[in-house]
Design an enzyme around this catalytic site. Sequence first.
Site, PDB file in Angstrom:
ATOM      1  N   ARG A   1      -0.621  -1.329   5.072  1.00 54.77           N
ATOM      2  CA  ARG A   1       0.805  -1.493   5.305  1.00 54.77           C
ATOM      3  C   ARG A   1       1.282  -0.424   6.287  1.00 54.77           C
ATOM      4  O   ARG A   1       0.658   0.632   6.446  1.00 54.77           O
ATOM      5  CB  ARG A   1       1.614  -1.416   4.021  1.00 54.77           C
ATOM      6  CG  ARG A   1       1.616  -0.042   3.347  1.00 54.77           C
ATOM      7  CD  ARG A   1       2.856   0.772   3.685  1.00 54.77           C
ATOM      8  NE  ARG A   1       2.842   2.090   3.057  1.00 54.77           N
ATOM      9  CZ  ARG A   1       2.388   3.174   3.647  1.00 54.77           C
ATOM     10  NH1 ARG A   1       1.853   3.112   4.866  1.00 54.77           N
ATOM     11  NH2 ARG A   1       2.429   4.339   3.026  1.00 54.77           N
TER      12      ARG A   1
ATOM     13  N   GLU B   1      11.226   6.854   3.890  1.00 56.83           N
ATOM     14  CA  GLU B   1      10.058   7.682   3.560  1.00 56.83           C
ATOM     15  C   GLU B   1      10.343   8.602   2.390  1.00 56.83           C
ATOM     16  O   GLU B   1      11.382   9.279   2.363  1.00 56.83           O
ATOM     17  CB  GLU B   1       9.675   8.494   4.806  1.00 56.83           C
ATOM     18  CG  GLU B   1       8.217   8.449   5.139  1.00 56.83           C
ATOM     19  CD  GLU B   1       7.649   7.035   5.318  1.00 56.83           C
ATOM     20  OE1 GLU B   1       7.132   6.471   4.342  1.00 56.83           O
ATOM     21  OE2 GLU B   1       7.727   6.521   6.443  1.00 56.83           O
TER      22      GLU B   1
ATOM     23  N   ASP C   1      10.707   6.103  -2.377  1.00 56.27           N
ATOM     24  CA  ASP C   1      10.280   5.218  -3.484  1.00 56.27           C
ATOM     25  C   ASP C   1      10.218   5.918  -4.833  1.00 56.27           C
ATOM     26  O   ASP C   1      10.774   5.436  -5.817  1.00 56.27           O
ATOM     27  CB  ASP C   1       8.961   4.484  -3.147  1.00 56.27           C
ATOM     28  CG  ASP C   1       7.783   5.369  -2.813  1.00 56.27           C
ATOM     29  OD1 ASP C   1       7.956   6.605  -2.716  1.00 56.27           O
ATOM     30  OD2 ASP C   1       6.663   4.838  -2.640  1.00 56.27           O
TER      31      ASP C   1
ATOM     32  N   SER D   1      -4.801   2.613   3.180  1.00 56.36           N
ATOM     33  CA  SER D   1      -6.091   2.018   2.855  1.00 56.36           C
ATOM     34  C   SER D   1      -6.449   2.287   1.395  1.00 56.36           C
ATOM     35  O   SER D   1      -7.092   1.461   0.746  1.00 56.36           O
ATOM     36  CB  SER D   1      -7.176   2.599   3.768  1.00 56.36           C
ATOM     37  OG  SER D   1      -7.189   3.997   3.650  1.00 56.36           O
TER      38      SER D   1
ATOM     39  N   ASP E   1       3.562   1.215  -1.696  1.00 60.65           N
ATOM     40  CA  ASP E   1       2.349   0.657  -1.102  1.00 60.65           C
ATOM     41  C   ASP E   1       1.863  -0.563  -1.868  1.00 60.65           C
ATOM     42  O   ASP E   1       1.619  -1.627  -1.301  1.00 60.65           O
ATOM     43  CB  ASP E   1       1.255   1.725  -1.051  1.00 60.65           C
ATOM     44  CG  ASP E   1       1.710   2.933  -0.246  1.00 60.65           C
ATOM     45  OD1 ASP E   1       2.686   2.794   0.498  1.00 60.65           O
ATOM     46  OD2 ASP E   1       1.099   3.997  -0.359  1.00 60.65           O
TER      47      ASP E   1
HETATM   48  P1  NG1 Z   1       0.729   6.932   1.946  1.00 62.39           P
HETATM   49  O1  NG1 Z   1       1.186   7.120   3.322  1.00 62.39           O
HETATM   50  O2  NG1 Z   1       0.007   5.661   1.724  1.00 62.39           O
HETATM   51  O3  NG1 Z   1      -0.020   8.103   1.426  1.00 62.39           O
HETATM   52  C1  NG1 Z   1       2.584   7.768   0.208  1.00 62.39           C
HETATM   53  C2  NG1 Z   1       2.858   7.161  -1.168  1.00 62.39           C
HETATM   54  C3  NG1 Z   1       4.046   6.201  -1.131  1.00 62.39           C
HETATM   55  C4  NG1 Z   1       5.255   6.846  -0.475  1.00 62.39           C
HETATM   56  C5  NG1 Z   1       4.836   7.438   0.889  1.00 62.39           C
HETATM   57  C6  NG1 Z   1       5.956   8.194   1.567  1.00 62.39           C
HETATM   58  C7  NG1 Z   1       0.918   6.743  -2.606  1.00 62.39           C
HETATM   59  C8  NG1 Z   1      -0.148   5.791  -2.965  1.00 62.39           C
HETATM   60  N1  NG1 Z   1       1.710   6.387  -1.603  1.00 62.39           N
HETATM   61  O4  NG1 Z   1       2.082   6.777   1.038  1.00 62.39           O
HETATM   62  O5  NG1 Z   1       4.355   5.782  -2.446  1.00 62.39           O
HETATM   63  O6  NG1 Z   1       5.830   7.823  -1.316  1.00 62.39           O
HETATM   64  O7  NG1 Z   1       3.743   8.347   0.753  1.00 62.39           O
HETATM   65  O8  NG1 Z   1       7.036   7.370   1.837  1.00 62.39           O
HETATM   66  O9  NG1 Z   1       1.032   7.806  -3.203  1.00 62.39           O
END
Ligand code: NG1
Length: 459
Positions: A37, A43, A46, A140, A188
């Site tokens: 995604r 950002e 969530d 991923s 995600d």
């Molecule tokens: P990514 O970029 O996939 O590490 C993380 C968190 C999201 C969200 C974003 C910031 C996990 C699996 N994902 O995403 O829930 O908080 O950072 O917007 O922890």
Amino acid sequence: MNGDVNETMSSIQLLRDRFCKTYAYAGVPEVCRAPGRVNLIGEHTDYNGLPVLPMALRQSVRIAFAPKKNRLIQVRNANPRYADATFQNGPDIPPSPPGDWTNYCKAAVQGLNVHFGVRSYPGMDLLVDADLPAAAGLSSSSAMVVASSLAYLRAIGKTLEKDISRLELAALLASAEHYVGTRGGGMDQAVIINGKAGYACKIDFFPVRTEHVPLLDDHVIVVCDSTVRVEKSGDALHAYNAGPRLSRLATALLEQTAKAEFDDGVQLERIGDLYFGPLCLTHLEVTELCERTFVKPGMILQEAATRLQCTTESIRERWIGDLPEPSEGFPLQARVRHLRTEFRRVEEARDALQAGDPAAVGALMDESHRSCAGDYFISSPELDVLTQAARNAGAVGARLTGAGFGGATVNLVPTTEKDTFIERITASYYRRYLDFNGNVPVFIAEAGDGAGYLPSSAG
Ligand code: NG1
């Protein structure tokens, strides 16, 4: 079945063949996929109970799999960078060391065992393949959790959308992924499971709700990898977890102001409860409440303890753990400002997409990047240079995407300018700033469908 129609059938057949060879399997293994995604805007909102606006990608993690009667789960990856692993299914699966990729599979299995009260602990063989770069901010890891969960649903005889809805699975996997150590929100998993080709997905939380939002016809979303790796299961874990921890402290302080000003019985679990909880405050009321709660930029731990009528030790124990205290205090004023302004930007970006207004979407993306960098401290020199280079190269909006600290940026570019944009960003960021000579990690992100099983007749 909700696989991306453009999933290449031949690559799926190759994966099936490879599975049969790897595991000496005589049947036809099933294949499921879970896309990566990219987050357009919203950002770190969530886990605060505030919305996000990501889209699922066409690129995905795919798993060929076959259930087994014994309790062994074997995980292999077509990419030799990831070591083979075998673990025993059971009531309490011990995690591998932080950073180990198999933890994402274990997280899904353990989460579904608990949810469905599984006692048989079946095994399965898995062969994982992906055309999604790892640790580039494209999720991923959550794609791996979701794909593993689809495989394991089959192993326990459960059917997606019959025994568990997509929204339920998204919420379940969001907390199941805490197994790996990060205290992430649910963005995600929700978009990976509920994405739709051609659409972005506005997601609200607690409970998870999704709304598909059309993308702009005449603009493309370009993802540029900064090449700075963020292994959130490893080093970046603490940097990421500072977000949820400080949000919990900020929530406690806001709850105290709300109790004094509105009602002594008010309880806040997260900042989003100010808007959606019993108080249902407006943006203006929340802004004023925050300004009265955080009058100075920094919050010294001792001051927080005095206000909350507890000890600094209990603040650490309850909310912030061992986070080092900056000499000027924790920057709660700025962090909360990011959250409430980012919430507005998500709603405005949804409206601007619906209205087909690229200039407004772009301006909101630029503002979001400034806020992520200046108020939430999740940018890096490379991300700042890359987003500025993107604007100079013709993007109407550019921002970091995902957890930050490295990883990728997302850029809104007029379709007619996409080739020039890529040429310019290659020259200015990759060649000149990074002195990088390889193939540039830039791609046009197309919104794909959410996770699903692929047809067995593929190939
Ligand atoms: P990514 O970029 O996939 O590490 C993380 C968190 C999201 C969200 C974003 C910031 C996990 C699996 N994902 O995403 O829930 O908080 O950072 O917007 O922890």
